[in-house]
Design a protein around this motif. Structure first.
Motif, PDB file in Angstrom:
ATOM      1  N   UNK A  56       0.850  -1.191   0.000  1.00  0.00           N
ATOM      2  CA  UNK A  56       0.000   0.000   0.000  1.00  0.00           C
ATOM      3  C   UNK A  56       0.884   1.238   0.000  1.00  0.00           C
ATOM      4  N   UNK A  57       0.300   2.380  -0.316  1.00  0.00           N
ATOM      5  CA  UNK A  57       1.065   3.612  -0.234  1.00  0.00           C
ATOM      6  C   UNK A  57       0.714   4.354   1.055  1.00  0.00           C
ATOM      7  N   UNK A  58       1.333   5.499   1.235  1.00  0.00           N
ATOM      8  CA  UNK A  58       1.131   6.285   2.452  1.00  0.00           C
ATOM      9  C   UNK A  58      -0.268   6.890   2.546  1.00  0.00           C
ATOM     10  N   UNK A  59      -1.036   6.846   1.459  1.00  0.00           N
ATOM     11  CA  UNK A  59      -2.388   7.404   1.458  1.00  0.00           C
ATOM     12  C   UNK A  59      -3.441   6.385   1.895  1.00  0.00           C
ATOM     13  N   UNK A  60      -3.107   5.104   1.879  1.00  0.00           N
ATOM     14  CA  UNK A  60      -4.073   4.029   2.093  1.00  0.00           C
ATOM     15  C   UNK A  60      -4.809   4.139   3.434  1.00  0.00           C
ATOM     16  N   UNK A  61      -4.076   4.269   4.521  1.00  0.00           N
ATOM     17  CA  UNK A  61      -4.705   4.294   5.854  1.00  0.00           C
ATOM     18  C   UNK A  61      -5.628   5.505   6.015  1.00  0.00           C
ATOM     19  N   UNK A  62      -5.181   6.726   5.715  1.00  0.00           N
ATOM     20  CA  UNK A  62      -6.115   7.846   5.864  1.00  0.00           C
ATOM     21  C   UNK A  62      -7.267   7.810   4.848  1.00  0.00           C
ATOM     22  N   UNK A  63      -6.999   7.339   3.628  1.00  0.00           N
ATOM     23  CA  UNK A  63      -8.052   7.300   2.606  1.00  0.00           C
ATOM     24  C   UNK A  63      -9.232   6.461   3.069  1.00  0.00           C
ATOM     25  N   UNK A  64      -8.957   5.299   3.632  1.00  0.00           N
ATOM     26  CA  UNK A  64     -10.017   4.393   4.068  1.00  0.00           C
ATOM     27  C   UNK A  64     -10.466   4.651   5.507  1.00  0.00           C
ATOM     28  N   UNK A  65      -9.890   5.640   6.161  1.00  0.00           N
ATOM     29  CA  UNK A  65     -10.293   5.962   7.527  1.00  0.00           C
ATOM     30  C   UNK A  65      -9.951   4.868   8.517  1.00  0.00           C
ATOM     31  N   UNK A  66      -8.862   4.156   8.279  1.00  0.00           N
ATOM     32  CA  UNK A  66      -8.432   3.084   9.177  1.00  0.00           C
ATOM     33  C   UNK A  66      -7.781   3.728  10.395  1.00  0.00           C
ATOM     34  N   UNK A  67      -8.187   3.288  11.560  1.00  0.00           N
ATOM     35  CA  UNK A  67      -7.688   3.898  12.789  1.00  0.00           C
ATOM     36  C   UNK A  67      -6.286   3.378  13.114  1.00  0.00           C
ATOM     37  N   UNK A  68      -5.338   4.308  13.209  1.00  0.00           N
ATOM     38  CA  UNK A  68      -3.973   4.000  13.624  1.00  0.00           C
ATOM     39  C   UNK A  68      -3.944   4.125  15.145  1.00  0.00           C
ATOM     40  N   UNK A  69      -3.688   3.023  15.853  1.00  0.00           N
ATOM     41  CA  UNK A  69      -3.779   3.047  17.315  1.00  0.00           C
ATOM     42  C   UNK A  69      -2.425   3.143  18.011  1.00  0.00           C
ATOM     43  N   UNK A  70      -1.359   2.909  17.287  1.00  0.00           N
ATOM     44  CA  UNK A  70      -0.010   3.068  17.854  1.00  0.00           C
ATOM     45  C   UNK A  70       0.975   3.243  16.710  1.00  0.00           C
ATOM     46  N   UNK A  71       2.051   3.952  16.989  1.00  0.00           N
ATOM     47  CA  UNK A  71       3.082   4.128  15.981  1.00  0.00           C
ATOM     48  C   UNK A  71       2.678   5.128  14.916  1.00  0.00           C
ATOM     49  N   UNK A  72       3.124   4.854  13.688  1.00  0.00           N
ATOM     50  CA  UNK A  72       2.905   5.801  12.597  1.00  0.00           C
ATOM     51  C   UNK A  72       2.569   5.074  11.301  1.00  0.00           C
ATOM     52  N   UNK A  73       2.141   5.866  10.339  1.00  0.00           N
ATOM     53  CA  UNK A  73       1.856   5.401   8.998  1.00  0.00           C
ATOM     54  C   UNK A  73       3.171   5.328   8.204  1.00  0.00           C
ATOM     55  N   UNK A  74       3.113   4.755   7.024  1.00  0.00           N
ATOM     56  CA  UNK A  74       4.253   4.778   6.112  1.00  0.00           C
ATOM     57  C   UNK A  74       4.495   6.212   5.656  1.00  0.00           C
ATOM     58  N   UNK A  80      13.762   4.117   5.736  1.00  0.00           N
ATOM     59  CA  UNK A  80      13.549   3.172   6.834  1.00  0.00           C
ATOM     60  C   UNK A  80      12.314   2.303   6.610  1.00  0.00           C
ATOM     61  N   UNK A  81      11.383   2.753   5.785  1.00  0.00           N
ATOM     62  CA  UNK A  81      10.156   1.985   5.571  1.00  0.00           C
ATOM     63  C   UNK A  81      10.318   0.845   4.579  1.00  0.00           C
ATOM     64  N   UNK A  82      11.501   0.702   4.002  1.00  0.00           N
ATOM     65  CA  UNK A  82      11.693  -0.413   3.077  1.00  0.00           C
ATOM     66  C   UNK A  82      11.641  -1.751   3.802  1.00  0.00           C
ATOM     67  N   UNK A  83      11.882  -1.748   5.099  1.00  0.00           N
ATOM     68  CA  UNK A  83      11.797  -2.971   5.905  1.00  0.00           C
ATOM     69  C   UNK A  83      10.796  -2.806   7.032  1.00  0.00           C
ATOM     70  N   UNK A  84       9.680  -2.138   6.741  1.00  0.00           N
ATOM     71  CA  UNK A  84       8.690  -1.857   7.782  1.00  0.00           C
ATOM     72  C   UNK A  84       7.353  -2.488   7.436  1.00  0.00           C
ATOM     73  N   UNK A  85       6.581  -2.793   8.477  1.00  0.00           N
ATOM     74  CA  UNK A  85       5.217  -3.290   8.306  1.00  0.00           C
ATOM     75  C   UNK A  85       4.309  -2.601   9.304  1.00  0.00           C
ATOM     76  N   UNK A  86       3.035  -2.635   8.981  1.00  0.00           N
ATOM     77  CA  UNK A  86       1.984  -2.184   9.896  1.00  0.00           C
ATOM     78  C   UNK A  86       1.073  -3.381  10.107  1.00  0.00           C
ATOM     79  N   UNK A  87       0.804  -3.698  11.364  1.00  0.00           N
ATOM     80  CA  UNK A  87      -0.035  -4.848  11.705  1.00  0.00           C
ATOM     81  C   UNK A  87      -1.310  -4.395  12.384  1.00  0.00           C
TER      82      UNK A  87
END
Length: 177
Positions: A56-74, A80-87
Protein backbone atom coordinates in the motif's frame (compact mmCIF):
# COMPACT_ATOMS: atom_id res chain seq x y z
CA UNK A 1 4.84 1.37 -14.67
CA UNK A 2 1.58 2.83 -15.91
CA UNK A 3 0.15 3.01 -12.38
CA UNK A 4 3.18 4.99 -11.14
CA UNK A 5 2.78 7.44 -14.02
CA UNK A 6 -0.91 7.85 -13.26
CA UNK A 7 -0.28 8.36 -9.53
CA UNK A 8 2.31 11.06 -10.25
CA UNK A 9 -0.23 12.95 -12.35
CA UNK A 10 -3.07 12.80 -9.78
CA UNK A 11 -2.15 15.55 -7.30
CA UNK A 12 -3.81 18.68 -8.60
CA UNK A 13 -5.85 16.83 -11.23
CA UNK A 14 -9.26 18.32 -11.79
CA UNK A 15 -11.83 16.65 -9.58
CA UNK A 16 -9.48 14.28 -7.70
CA UNK A 17 -9.72 14.98 -3.97
CA UNK A 18 -7.84 11.96 -2.62
CA UNK A 19 -6.38 8.68 -3.82
CA UNK A 20 -4.68 5.56 -2.52
CA UNK A 21 -2.94 2.63 -4.20
CA UNK A 22 -2.74 -0.96 -3.03
CA UNK A 23 -2.14 -4.47 -4.31
CA UNK A 24 -5.78 -5.40 -3.69
CA UNK A 25 -8.93 -3.59 -2.62
CA UNK A 26 -10.94 -4.82 0.34
CA UNK A 27 -14.18 -6.40 -0.74
CA UNK A 28 -13.05 -7.14 -4.29
CA UNK A 29 -14.37 -10.56 -5.18
CA UNK A 30 -11.78 -13.25 -4.50
CA UNK A 31 -8.79 -10.90 -4.38
CA UNK A 32 -8.34 -10.76 -0.65
CA UNK A 33 -9.27 -14.26 0.42
CA UNK A 34 -5.99 -15.61 -0.90
CA UNK A 35 -3.68 -12.59 -0.54
CA UNK A 36 -1.83 -13.85 2.47
CA UNK A 37 1.43 -12.72 3.99
CA UNK A 38 3.16 -14.69 6.72
CA UNK A 39 4.88 -13.44 9.87
CA UNK A 40 6.58 -14.87 12.91
CA UNK A 41 8.60 -13.56 15.79
CA UNK A 42 12.31 -13.89 15.13
CA UNK A 43 13.60 -17.32 16.01
CA UNK A 44 10.10 -18.67 16.61
CA UNK A 45 8.24 -21.22 14.61
CA UNK A 46 5.41 -20.25 12.32
CA UNK A 47 2.92 -17.94 14.05
CA UNK A 48 0.44 -16.74 11.48
CA UNK A 49 -0.82 -16.07 8.01
CA UNK A 50 -2.46 -12.68 7.68
CA UNK A 51 -4.80 -11.05 5.23
CA UNK A 52 -3.25 -8.16 3.40
CA UNK A 53 -4.18 -5.48 0.93
CA UNK A 54 -0.61 -6.07 -0.09
CA UNK A 55 1.73 -3.26 -0.83
CA UNK A 56 0.00 0.00 0.00
CA UNK A 57 1.07 3.61 -0.23
CA UNK A 58 1.13 6.29 2.45
CA UNK A 59 -2.39 7.40 1.46
CA UNK A 60 -4.07 4.03 2.09
CA UNK A 61 -4.71 4.29 5.85
CA UNK A 62 -6.12 7.85 5.86
CA UNK A 63 -8.05 7.30 2.61
CA UNK A 64 -10.02 4.39 4.07
CA UNK A 65 -10.29 5.96 7.53
CA UNK A 66 -8.43 3.08 9.18
CA UNK A 67 -7.69 3.90 12.79
CA UNK A 68 -3.97 4.00 13.62
CA UNK A 69 -3.78 3.05 17.31
CA UNK A 70 -0.01 3.07 17.85
CA UNK A 71 3.08 4.13 15.98
CA UNK A 72 2.90 5.80 12.60
CA UNK A 73 1.86 5.40 9.00
CA UNK A 74 4.25 4.78 6.11
CA UNK A 75 6.10 7.83 4.82
CA UNK A 76 6.59 8.42 1.10
CA UNK A 77 9.97 7.21 -0.09
CA UNK A 78 11.33 7.04 3.47
CA UNK A 79 14.34 4.69 3.42
CA UNK A 80 13.55 3.17 6.83
CA UNK A 81 10.16 1.99 5.57
CA UNK A 82 11.69 -0.41 3.08
CA UNK A 83 11.80 -2.97 5.91
CA UNK A 84 8.69 -1.86 7.78
CA UNK A 85 5.22 -3.29 8.31
CA UNK A 86 1.98 -2.18 9.90
CA UNK A 87 -0.03 -4.85 11.71
CA UNK A 88 -3.57 -4.95 13.01
CA UNK A 89 -4.50 -5.60 16.62
CA UNK A 90 -5.51 -9.21 15.88
CA UNK A 91 -2.25 -9.86 14.00
CA UNK A 92 -0.31 -8.72 17.09
CA UNK A 93 -2.30 -11.04 19.32
CA UNK A 94 -1.64 -13.94 16.97
CA UNK A 95 2.10 -13.15 17.15
CA UNK A 96 1.93 -13.27 20.95
CA UNK A 97 2.37 -9.54 21.59
CA UNK A 98 0.46 -8.05 24.49
CA UNK A 99 -0.15 -4.42 23.49
CA UNK A 100 0.11 -2.14 20.45
CA UNK A 101 2.63 0.13 22.19
CA UNK A 102 4.83 -2.88 23.03
CA UNK A 103 4.89 -3.93 19.37
CA UNK A 104 6.29 -0.69 17.95
CA UNK A 105 9.93 -1.08 16.83
CA UNK A 106 9.84 -4.87 17.35
CA UNK A 107 11.42 -6.97 14.64
CA UNK A 108 9.59 -9.89 13.09
CA UNK A 109 10.19 -12.09 10.08
CA UNK A 110 7.86 -11.95 7.08
CA UNK A 111 7.43 -14.12 4.02
CA UNK A 112 5.95 -13.04 0.72
CA UNK A 113 5.25 -16.34 -0.95
CA UNK A 114 4.00 -19.09 1.27
CA UNK A 115 4.48 -20.69 4.59
CA UNK A 116 6.41 -23.53 3.00
CA UNK A 117 8.71 -21.58 0.67
CA UNK A 118 11.76 -22.11 2.82
CA UNK A 119 14.40 -19.42 3.15
CA UNK A 120 12.33 -16.50 1.92
CA UNK A 121 11.90 -14.94 5.39
CA UNK A 122 12.93 -11.27 5.74
CA UNK A 123 13.31 -9.08 8.81
CA UNK A 124 10.77 -6.29 9.20
CA UNK A 125 10.19 -3.63 11.85
CA UNK A 126 6.68 -2.96 13.12
CA UNK A 127 6.14 0.79 12.77
CA UNK A 128 2.39 0.98 13.31
CA UNK A 129 -0.65 -0.81 14.63
CA UNK A 130 -4.12 -0.37 13.16
CA UNK A 131 -7.59 -1.51 14.13
CA UNK A 132 -8.76 -4.59 12.26
CA UNK A 133 -11.10 -4.00 9.33
CA UNK A 134 -13.14 -6.28 7.11
CA UNK A 135 -11.25 -7.53 4.04
CA UNK A 136 -13.75 -9.79 2.33
CA UNK A 137 -16.82 -8.70 0.41
CA UNK A 138 -20.19 -8.67 2.11
CA UNK A 139 -21.38 -11.63 0.03
CA UNK A 140 -18.31 -13.86 0.35
CA UNK A 141 -17.47 -16.35 3.02
CA UNK A 142 -13.96 -17.54 3.58
CA UNK A 143 -11.09 -17.11 5.98
CA UNK A 144 -12.70 -14.33 7.98
CA UNK A 145 -10.52 -11.90 9.82
CA UNK A 146 -7.21 -13.46 10.81
CA UNK A 147 -5.36 -10.17 11.26
CA UNK A 148 -3.89 -7.76 8.75
CA UNK A 149 -0.35 -7.00 7.64
CA UNK A 150 0.48 -4.04 5.39
CA UNK A 151 3.78 -3.35 3.66
CA UNK A 152 4.91 -0.22 1.83
CA UNK A 153 4.31 -0.84 -1.86
CA UNK A 154 6.39 -3.82 -3.03
CA UNK A 155 9.63 -2.71 -1.41
CA UNK A 156 9.80 -5.44 1.26
CA UNK A 157 7.68 -8.13 -0.37
CA UNK A 158 8.28 -8.14 -4.11
CA UNK A 159 5.00 -9.82 -5.06
CA UNK A 160 2.87 -7.12 -3.37
CA UNK A 161 3.01 -4.72 -6.34
CA UNK A 162 0.32 -2.04 -6.07
CA UNK A 163 -2.15 -2.73 -8.89
CA UNK A 164 -5.32 -0.96 -7.73
CA UNK A 165 -6.14 2.69 -7.27
CA UNK A 166 -9.03 4.14 -5.30
CA UNK A 167 -10.14 7.68 -6.07
CA UNK A 168 -12.30 10.15 -4.19
CA UNK A 169 -13.64 12.74 -6.55
CA UNK A 170 -15.18 16.14 -5.93
CA UNK A 171 -18.92 15.57 -6.24
CA UNK A 172 -19.41 19.22 -7.24
CA UNK A 173 -17.69 18.56 -10.54
CA UNK A 174 -19.94 15.58 -11.21
CA UNK A 175 -23.38 16.55 -9.83
CA UNK A 176 -26.16 14.02 -9.87
CA UNK A 177 -28.63 14.52 -12.71
Amino acid sequence: SRLNSLVKSLPGSLGIKEFAVSHTVSGASGDNLYNFCYARTIGAGYRGGFNSNGGVDEHFIPFYGIKLIAGRNFLADFPADKNAIILSRLALERLGMKSPDEAIRKLVEVNNNSLFSGGDWKHAEIIGVIEDYEQTSFLETGNGNVGIMLTYKNVLLSNQIPKKIALRIDHLLFPET
